[in-house]
Design a protein around this motif. Structure first.
Motif: not given
Ligand code: HEM
Length: 432
Positions: A23-28, A309-310, A323-324
């Motif tokens: 669960y990274p912060k991610g691009p969004e 989530p990745v 994912p995402n």
């Protein structure tokens, strides 16, 4: 609008701690929070680890606590109390939320930039950067809700809420960049023995040691300073605002805090200048600490957290998440669940935070996630409590705070749940 909301502690534990790496912060997240650049809130993996290490080293610096104490003390004595005194004397109304925001802004600015902008002074000057944080929190919630194409179009056209954000962006840059330049200049002329603890210098040196391949060092430092200012200004001031509303509407709690101050603090017994309290004294105030935790339970300033989530997962509650998917952890609801806090979950009861031994009861962070949980737990928790307790004790000991009759109280539509119309109060000096 495709998103999953959860307030189940098992899911929270799973997402924030047990299965953290999925669960990274991610691009969004980064797109929505673009204004925070490469700072800690937006960062993942190695960059986040660097930030975490550097910010921790700042907060564990041997002088940090002392500098924090002097900064807060100074602001209470020279900024907060004169403004409150003036209000009590003239019988005028005051927006306490605005006062706390100014207080937190000046304090965090002094700590990380070594510059006190003086927004909390008798004439309450308008400092664009200080107010820009309110717009920031508001617009970022809109970005969570609106389709990306819609807010991007607004941004491109420079209209609506996005216009406010771009003005805020300018205000931040105009406030932060000159201070970085000044510090860079001064540093080159400084002798070692002249160096003392200054947040900005300490941060600069720490980043230089860790990573010298940063694309634009100045922009990188700007991002980090802005992240720390955002973290330090809005959360603490919001928590204090809800806390003062809760004790103004629950007089018995105010009485108990006053009693605790009178019983626990020697400075009061010895008749020294009792208008101000220091860090050591604030540690003794267990009931006050419990009342602040209770306010944070009912009104967590960061009311929700956003994850993606990745890999696809089945959460402990049985929900499958692709994912995402936008995953919203809803901390606000968690503080009001009967299954977590019992039948009296909607009542303000500081006592629930006090153990049989008279200490502050520890609650696991996946049940009480006001400061987040797991590896990304808030780094300023200790600092926030020190500030909030010093401020709250100084105000309560000196003034009785009464909310103006009929003043509407509701949370704002923002990622930090401030009070929509502020907290209008009158102050009455206590006879000592
Ligand atoms: C009542 C006061 C505060 C509350 C309720 C609070 C709450 C939180 C929460 C919920 C997060 C997680 C946000 C996210 O990941 O999106 C967080 C992170 C953080 N907070 Fe606080 N905070 C408070 C005060 C402070 C203060 C005074 C500072 C100091 C500048 C601070 C520094 C940070 C930092 C650096 C992070 C990022 C941690 C990371 O991502 O590893 N906070 N805080």
């Amino acid at each position: 609008m495709h998103m999953v909301l959860t307030c189940d502690p098992a899911n929270i534990h799973y997402i924030l701690s047990k299965n953290f790496s999925n669960y990274p912060k991610g691009p969004e997240f980064r797109k929505i929070f673009d204004i925070l650049g490469d700072g800690i809130f937006n960062a993942d993996s190695q960059l986040w680890e660097t930030h975490r290490r550097v910010t921790l080293s700042l907060m564990h610096h041997p002088s940090f606590l002392k500098v924090l104490e002097v900064t807060v003390w100074d602001k209470v004595e020279k900024g907060l109390l004169p403004v409150l005194q003036n209000c009590a004397k003239t019988g005028s109304q005051l927006d306490l939320q605005d006062i706390f925001q100014r207080f937190a802004f000046d304090s965090i600015s002094k700590l990380v930039l070594d510059h006190d902008p003086g927004s909390l002074s008798l004439d309450l000057p308008n400092i664009p950067c200080e107010k820009a944080f309110n717009d920031l929190a508001l617009v970022l919630l809109h970005r969570h809700i609106l389709p990306e194409r819609y807010w991007k179009l607004q941004k491109w056209l420079g209209i609506g809420k996005e216009k406010k954000l771009s003005k805020a962006w300018d205000a931040f840059d105009q406030f932060i960049y000159p201070r970085i330049s000044l510090k860079q200049e001064k540093r080159s002329k400084m002798f070692d023995e002249e160096r003392r603890f200054v947040g900005l210098t300490t941060l600069m040196e720490a980043y230089e040691e860790t990573n010298n391949s940063i694309r634009d060092a100045k922009a990188f430092i700007r991002d980090n300073i802005l992240n720390l200012m955002f973290a330090g200004r809005d959360t603490t001031s919001t928590a204090l605002t809800w806390f003062f509303w809760l004790i103004a509407t629950n007089h018995w709690a105010e009485e108990k805090i006053l009693e605790e101050i009178a019983n626990e603090l020697d400075v009061v017994k010895q008749g020294q200048d009792s208008r101000l309290f220091n860090v050591q004294q604030s540690h003794k105030l267990v009931y006050l600490h419990a009342a602040l935790c209770e306010a944070l339970r009912l009104y967590p300033p960061v009311a929700l957290e956003h994850k993606a989530p990745v890999q696809a997962v089945i959460l402990p509650s049985g929900v499958r998440v692709e994912p995402n998917t936008k995953l919203i952890l809803f901390f606000y609801s968690m503080g009001r669940m009967e299954s977590l806090w019992g039948e009296d979950c909607l009542e303000f009861k500081p006592e629930r935070w006090i153990s049989e031994r008279g200490r502050v009861r520890h609650e696991p962070s996946f049940k009480f996630p006001a400061f987040n949980a797991g590896p990304r737990t808030c780094l300023g928790k200790e600092m926030a409590f020190v500030q909030m307790k010093m401020v709250a004790a100084s105000i309560i000991y000196n003034y009785h705070v009464r909310v103006v009759d009929g003043h509407p109280i509701s949370p704002s539509d923002s990622i930090i749940i401030q009070m929509k119309q502020g907290l209008m109060v009158r102050l009455f000096q206590r006879n000592r």
